[in-house]
Design an enzyme around this catalytic site. Sequence first.
Site, PDB file in Angstrom:
ATOM      1  N   GLY A  14       1.037  -1.050   0.171  1.00 23.88           N
ATOM      2  CA  GLY A  14      -0.157   0.226  -0.035  1.00 23.88           C
ATOM      3  C   GLY A  14       1.150   1.604   0.380  1.00 23.88           C
ATOM      4  CB  THR A  54      12.247 -10.044 -10.883  1.00 19.15           C
ATOM      5  OG1 THR A  54      13.606  -9.677 -11.641  1.00 19.15           O
ATOM      6  CG2 THR A  54      11.349 -11.701 -10.721  1.00 19.15           C
ATOM      7  CB  CYS A  88       2.397   2.841  10.708  1.00 15.90           C
ATOM      8  SG  CYS A  88       1.287   2.235   9.778  1.00 15.90           S
TER       9      CYS A  88
END
Length: 395
Positions: free
Chosen positions: A77, A242, A330
């Site tokens: 996100g 990748t 967070c």
Amino acid sequence: MEPVADDEFIYLDNNATTPLDPAVIEEMLPFLTRYYGNPSSGYAFAAKARKAVELARERLAALLRCEPSEIIFTSGGTESSNAVIHSAVQFEPRGKHLVISSVEHSAVLRPCQDLEKRGCHVTFLDVDRDGNVDVGQVEAAIRPETALVSIMWANNETGVLFPVQRIAEICHRKGVLFHTDAVQAIGKIPIRLRDTAVNFLSLSAHKFHGPKGVGALYVNRRTRFTPLVAGGGQENGRRGGTENAAGIVGLGKAAELAGKHLTEGKCSVRSMRDRFEKALLETVNGALVNGAGAERIPNTSSLAFEGIESSAALLLLDRHRICCSAGSACRTGSQEASHVLRAMNPKGDGARRSLRFSFSRFNTEAQIDHATEIVPKVIEKLRQMSVPAPVATAL
Ligand SMILES: *Cc1c(COP(=O)(O)O)cnc(C)c1O
């Protein structure tokens, strides 16, 4: 089958992250073992990985009701939101103005604050006491030089839902790009991007029972986009590096399962949340629901308790093996009171007295029973501790 859970813990912090669905792990495993080919390689051995990545794209597009070609896989996100902000600012030649809500996740707040230091102007829109943004205020904030409006679909701390479809319409009418951080909305409410004017949408697999470190960005096929992560031509030249094949496979499976649970209409999560909330409001005096007057996602309960400090409550709840949070994960450890709850009530101290409980389909009724018993006891204990001991009066 249940996730391999540590029975000791009652996990009520599903807005921070969720357990992997065992069916997701099963689908990922072959891409961590046998099918290790680079999805971009041309030989037949790598085709297995390439096809699996494309199947994941189709599954996610089905959940979002958009075209597979409108999906870019990212690392999560945070990267998705950063990419949108970066791209929008690149393309707006006068583009030195952004409009966001003051309750955005740090994934949107921080890049905007950084741009502010580099000369961009950012309008931070207030929310009301229930955590709602005013659509009229969004419209009034848009200027000719506005590069992007970014309003989250659902708030991670309170669960409050924003009228993003109406805001997207307004932006479209005014010719301004619109992004929504939908990390907390995916799998919790139905989304039909085909019927909206949303230009960009960010999401993250680990918030809906997929793996960490993988997410996606929806870019409407008519919207210009320039990559944040430049490199090889992966993701149609829109995100170098990748592909995280196993992670993407897991995201796709988690999206498929989320869609199934949404359409089957099993509202066990909503009923658990409602039962928990009702029980707490009944047993604890001086408790209230943050965002009570707003529409909310069905899994989140943010509660303010009079006479407690959330940090002390978290310590006691941890001792009872209950995982929840004050504000967002967070921010834990930063000691800073939630910017979301402060924005809802700048003069009050609700931000320091609140706890967030967030549920998922892997919680059980027995866990809810246990939590509804423990939490009121913890609140009561904290209140007793904060009452000063009576001073012994001298004879
Ligand atoms: C968790 C979360 C993010 C960050 O997603 P990551 O994949 O962990 O980077 C962004 N926005 C909201 C609303 C979130 O809840």
